[in-house]
Design an enzyme around this catalytic site. Structure first.
Site, PDB file in Angstrom:
ATOM      1  N   LYS A  11     -69.015 -61.443 -30.693  1.00 51.11           N
ATOM      2  CA  LYS A  11     -70.039 -60.403 -30.908  1.00 51.11           C
ATOM      3  C   LYS A  11     -69.767 -59.642 -32.205  1.00 51.11           C
ATOM      4  O   LYS A  11     -70.694 -59.335 -32.957  1.00 51.11           O
ATOM      5  CB  LYS A  11     -70.068 -59.432 -29.715  1.00 51.11           C
ATOM      6  CG  LYS A  11     -70.716 -60.044 -28.479  1.00 51.11           C
ATOM      7  CD  LYS A  11     -70.497 -59.218 -27.227  1.00 51.11           C
ATOM      8  CE  LYS A  11     -71.083 -59.948 -26.007  1.00 51.11           C
ATOM      9  NZ  LYS A  11     -70.689 -59.356 -24.733  1.00 51.11           N
ATOM     10  N   GLN A  66     -67.917 -54.599 -21.748  1.00 51.52           N
ATOM     11  CA  GLN A  66     -67.667 -56.038 -21.554  1.00 51.52           C
ATOM     12  C   GLN A  66     -67.181 -56.290 -20.124  1.00 51.52           C
ATOM     13  O   GLN A  66     -66.190 -55.715 -19.693  1.00 51.52           O
ATOM     14  CB  GLN A  66     -66.629 -56.525 -22.569  1.00 51.52           C
ATOM     15  CG  GLN A  66     -66.340 -58.013 -22.507  1.00 51.52           C
ATOM     16  CD  GLN A  66     -67.521 -58.875 -22.913  1.00 51.52           C
ATOM     17  OE1 GLN A  66     -68.222 -58.589 -23.871  1.00 51.52           O
ATOM     18  NE2 GLN A  66     -67.760 -59.929 -22.171  1.00 51.52           N
ATOM     19  N   ASP A  91     -77.319 -53.894 -23.579  1.00 50.26           N
ATOM     20  CA  ASP A  91     -77.419 -55.014 -22.633  1.00 50.26           C
ATOM     21  C   ASP A  91     -78.725 -55.008 -21.840  1.00 50.26           C
ATOM     22  O   ASP A  91     -79.019 -55.952 -21.111  1.00 50.26           O
ATOM     23  CB  ASP A  91     -76.241 -54.957 -21.643  1.00 50.26           C
ATOM     24  CG  ASP A  91     -75.174 -56.001 -21.976  1.00 50.26           C
ATOM     25  OD1 ASP A  91     -75.489 -56.941 -22.722  1.00 50.26           O
ATOM     26  OD2 ASP A  91     -74.050 -55.873 -21.481  1.00 50.26           O
TER      27      ASP A  91
END
Length: 292
Positions: free
Chosen positions: A57, A101, A124
């Site tokens: 990422k 995460q 997200d």
């Protein structure tokens, strides 16, 4: 006669195209915003898979011109410390997107942490406010993996109107938002899962079959309608007899590609699209809500 084989839906190539478009947008916007977009990824502990995802990422962010505000915490970090960190990032004008995460160690409550993230910085797309916007068909940050699936289908001009779509899996990460997005695109949607009976007869009805169950190669050729579009969201690590390992999806790729019309590979299908949508969500927040 040569056996027919499905066309590959190349998520990797599309993700690169999206990244270069985002990079151009960021370059054009930065002079007036006077700062780059910012993404903060919070990681806990030393899970090697998570560490690899986070590095991935951060590399993708660098390509697009997004500043990374990664924060790495030890395994024994407390819930209160993480909530405090998220609240500070909510207030930080340099940060447009925040994500935690997963998976987290047992003692932490991932859902409670998610609720702390400001909805407009929810990179997200999993905050209840953003899921609520999806249910209502309103604008908002979308869950990255299903949004990546939709973008890939769009890129290959796959007509969804009136088609039967079967989503295997009902998680809040993929299955549920995926079903809602397909419904929004005028599909007739069935959600099947581990308790569904006669799974083969359900999947055989699917013009669009989306596998998101996390069980290695469980979708066999006899479960797929000839000419279907098969999207494999699963990423499972398989250890070979010689001790090496490989990544495999939820679909038996080699068998199913002889039946389907379109298929996504693993790796190189939905994985890169998920990261591309994460970057897109961050840039959207930067454009929409980011302070100058």
């Amino acid at each position: 006669m040569e056996a027919k084989t499905a066309r590959i839906l190349d998520g990797k190539a599309l993700a690169q195209k999206i990244q270069s478009e985002l990079s151009n947008r960021v370059r054009a916007l930065q002079p007036q915003k006077r700062r780059p977009p910012g993404l903060a990824v919070l990681m806990v502990g030393d899970n090697p898979a998570s560490a690899a995802y986070v590095r991935n990422k951060e590399r993708a962010c660098a390509k697009v011109g997004i500043a990374s505000f990664g924060q790495h915490y030890p395994e024994n970090v407390t819930q209160a410390e993480l909530e405090l960190a998220i609240r500070a990032l909510n207030e930080d004008d340099r940060v447009d997107g925040i994500l935690v995460q997963l998976p987290l160690p047992e003692h932490l409550d991932a859902i409670a942490l998610l609720y702390q993230i400001a909805p407009d910085k929810d990179a997200d797309g999993l905050h209840p406010v953003n899921l609520g916007r999806l249910v209502r068909g309103e604008e908002g940050l979308r869950s990255c993996t299903p949004a990546g699936v939709m973008r890939l289908l769009q890129e290959y001009q796959i007509d969804l109107k009136g088609k039967n779509a079967v989503v295997l899996g009902r998680s809040i990460l993929v299955g549920k938002p995926m079903a809602l997005m397909l419904l929004e695109a005028d599909c007739t949607v069935t959600v099947a899962h581990s308790r569904s009976q006669n799974l083969e007869s359900i999947t055989n009805q699917a013009d669009i079959l989306i596998a998101a169950v996390g069980r290695t190669e469980m979708i066999a050729a006899n479960m797929v309608k000839p000419g279907a579009v098969v999207i494999d969201v699963g990423i499972n690590r398989v250890v070979n007899p010689d001790g090496t390992s490989r990544l495999a999806g939820d679909v038996d790729f080699d068998a199913v590609k002889t039946v389907a019309e379109f298929i996504t590979p693993v790796p190189g299908g939905i994985g890169p699209m998920t990261v591309a949508m994460l970057l897109e969500n961050t840039v959207s927040s930067y454009i929409e809500y980011g302070s100058n």
